[in-house]
Design a protein around this motif. Structure first.
Motif, PDB file in Angstrom:
ATOM      1  N   THR A  46       0.840  -1.208   0.000  1.00 27.52           N
ATOM      2  CA  THR A  46       0.000   0.000   0.000  1.00 27.52           C
ATOM      3  C   THR A  46       0.871   1.253   0.000  1.00 27.52           C
ATOM      4  OG1 THR A  46      -1.755  -1.171   1.191  1.00 27.52           O
ATOM      5  CG2 THR A  46      -1.850   1.239   1.219  1.00 27.52           C
ATOM      6  N   THR A  47       1.924   1.255   0.804  1.00 29.42           N
ATOM      7  CA  THR A  47       2.857   2.387   0.841  1.00 29.42           C
ATOM      8  C   THR A  47       3.508   2.578  -0.524  1.00 29.42           C
ATOM      9  OG1 THR A  47       3.323   2.004   3.187  1.00 29.42           O
ATOM     10  CG2 THR A  47       4.917   3.343   1.969  1.00 29.42           C
ATOM     11  N   ILE A  48       3.965   1.477  -1.123  1.00 29.95           N
ATOM     12  CA  ILE A  48       4.625   1.546  -2.431  1.00 29.95           C
ATOM     13  C   ILE A  48       3.665   2.065  -3.497  1.00 29.95           C
ATOM     14  CG2 ILE A  48       5.486   0.055  -4.296  1.00 29.95           C
ATOM     15  CD1 ILE A  48       7.087  -1.451  -2.130  1.00 29.95           C
ATOM     16  N   ARG A  49       2.422   1.629  -3.473  1.00 29.62           N
ATOM     17  CA  ARG A  49       1.437   2.101  -4.449  1.00 29.62           C
ATOM     18  C   ARG A  49       1.218   3.611  -4.319  1.00 29.62           C
ATOM     19  NH1 ARG A  49      -1.359  -1.397  -7.420  1.00 29.62           N
ATOM     20  NH2 ARG A  49      -1.145  -3.620  -6.998  1.00 29.62           N
ATOM     21  N   MET A  50       1.260   4.121  -3.089  1.00 28.45           N
ATOM     22  CA  MET A  50       1.130   5.576  -2.896  1.00 28.45           C
ATOM     23  C   MET A  50       2.361   6.299  -3.437  1.00 28.45           C
ATOM     24  SD  MET A  50      -0.879   6.172   0.723  1.00 28.45           S
ATOM     25  CE  MET A  50       0.036   5.025   1.756  1.00 28.45           C
ATOM     26  N   LEU A  51       3.549   5.728  -3.225  1.00 31.47           N
ATOM     27  CA  LEU A  51       4.784   6.349  -3.720  1.00 31.47           C
ATOM     28  C   LEU A  51       4.806   6.408  -5.246  1.00 31.47           C
ATOM     29  CD1 LEU A  51       7.493   4.681  -1.415  1.00 31.47           C
ATOM     30  CD2 LEU A  51       6.577   7.003  -1.228  1.00 31.47           C
ATOM     31  N   LEU A  52       4.145   5.450  -5.884  1.00 35.20           N
ATOM     32  CA  LEU A  52       4.122   5.394  -7.346  1.00 35.20           C
ATOM     33  C   LEU A  52       2.914   6.112  -7.943  1.00 35.20           C
ATOM     34  CD1 LEU A  52       5.264   1.683  -7.827  1.00 35.20           C
ATOM     35  CD2 LEU A  52       6.598   3.737  -8.333  1.00 35.20           C
TER      36      LEU A  52
END
Length: 311
Positions: A46-52
């Motif tokens: 979820t964190t990675i999806r927000m960063l991308l």
């Protein structure tokens, strides 16, 4: 001070009133391999999806290359390569043809295909259909795809998931080589501490959506407790004999355990036991493993953010 590539402040993502990412403050600096570590379901993807930019935060800010992701999304993402979950490819095409299809979308020179094939060591297999590739080769092709646009930042979500030991080693060695050979900063997520320990220079541990640790691998290792185990025949008697001499020990049947920091402390404990006519049969050093530290940090149901966080 080294340039900060990723900075998040108070990053939150809520689903149905529950914070699956809860006030996360990430700091990733140029040239680092940042291991984003946590159990499955901790909030990594979820964190990675927000960063991308694939998912909008419920609260907080994301800055990449010193610019706000909200206001400079297209400019930022041009310099970011990523591999989230399984790589996508056309299995009836060969490796080179898959990269050519993506190259046309990215509008990069044709010569870049040969460069990325060499980086991921797939040059010899470039003309084989992807359906004949092993899982490890498919992962390397996925990383090649993420490198096509010459990114400055590479974000990899569980890149060794499902691979056999040789495939894991291939991907690990590839990732470790990228910062020096290509000048890339890498963020890699995993639920396996052993993988992060062998690749990362920095580590962030997330549990139940909260970042409970962020610092170097060396600092994490320094948290390990070192103690000496001595086989003495009767632990309770030995413990009582040591106490008047200023040595605190734990007793367990025929063993005592002493936390020591220097060799002269060990020598003093042994000397005291000998003077007190306590036989010493064996001396062993016991180290808490990184796995134990990881489990200690993540088992706390409350997250205990403040006590474990490091800047």
């Amino acid at each position: 001070m080294t340039e900060t590539i990723i900075q998040t402040d108070g990053l939150v993502k809520s689903f149905k009133g529950t914070n699956v990412v809860d006030r996360v403050d990430l700091t990733i600096r140029k040239g680092e391999i940042y291991g984003f570590l946590g159990p499955n379901g901790a909030g990594k993807t979820t964190t990675i999806r927000m960063l991308l930019g694939l998912m909008k935060p419920s609260a907080g800010t994301i800055s990449i290359f010193g610019k706000s992701l909200t206001s400079s999304k297209i400019e930022i993402l041009r310099k970011v390569g990523s591999l989230v979950e399984s790589p996508s490819y056309y299995d009836h095409l060969n490796g080179r043809e898959n990269l050519e299809a993506l190259r046309k979308v990215l509008q990069v020179p044709k010569s870049r295909i040969d460069e990325v094939l060499a980086i991921v060591r797939l040059t010899k297999d470039a003309h084989r259909p992807v359906k004949e590739y092993s899982l490890g080769m498919k992962q390397r092709l996925g990383i090649a795809s993420s490198l096509l646009g010459e990114p400055e930042l590479l974000i990899l979500d569980e890149p060794t998931n499902g691979l056999d030991p040789s495939g894991i080693q291939e991907i690990r060695e590839l990732i470790k080589s990228l910062p020096e050979e290509c000048g890339i900063t890498i963020m890699i997520s995993s639920h396996l501490l052993s993988e992060i320990e062998q690749m990362a220079t920095q580590v962030g541990i997330i549990s139940k959506g909260r970042l409970i640790y962020q610092d170097s691998i060396e600092k994490l290792q320094s948290k390990a407790q070192h103690r000496i185990r001595l086989r003495v025949g009767n632990g309770e008697i030995a413990k009582k004999k040591l106490l008047p001499h200023g040595h605190v020990a734990e007793a367990e049947e025929e063993y005592i355990y002493v936390e020591v920091h220097h060799d002269d402390e060990i020598a003093s404990v042994v000397s005291t036991l000998v003077k007190e006519k306590i036989p010493v049969y064996r001396i062993e050093e016991q180290r808490q493993s990184l796995e134990d530290i990881f489990l200690d940090l993540t088992k706390d149901e409350e997250g205990s953010y403040a006590s474990h966080s490091a800047s």
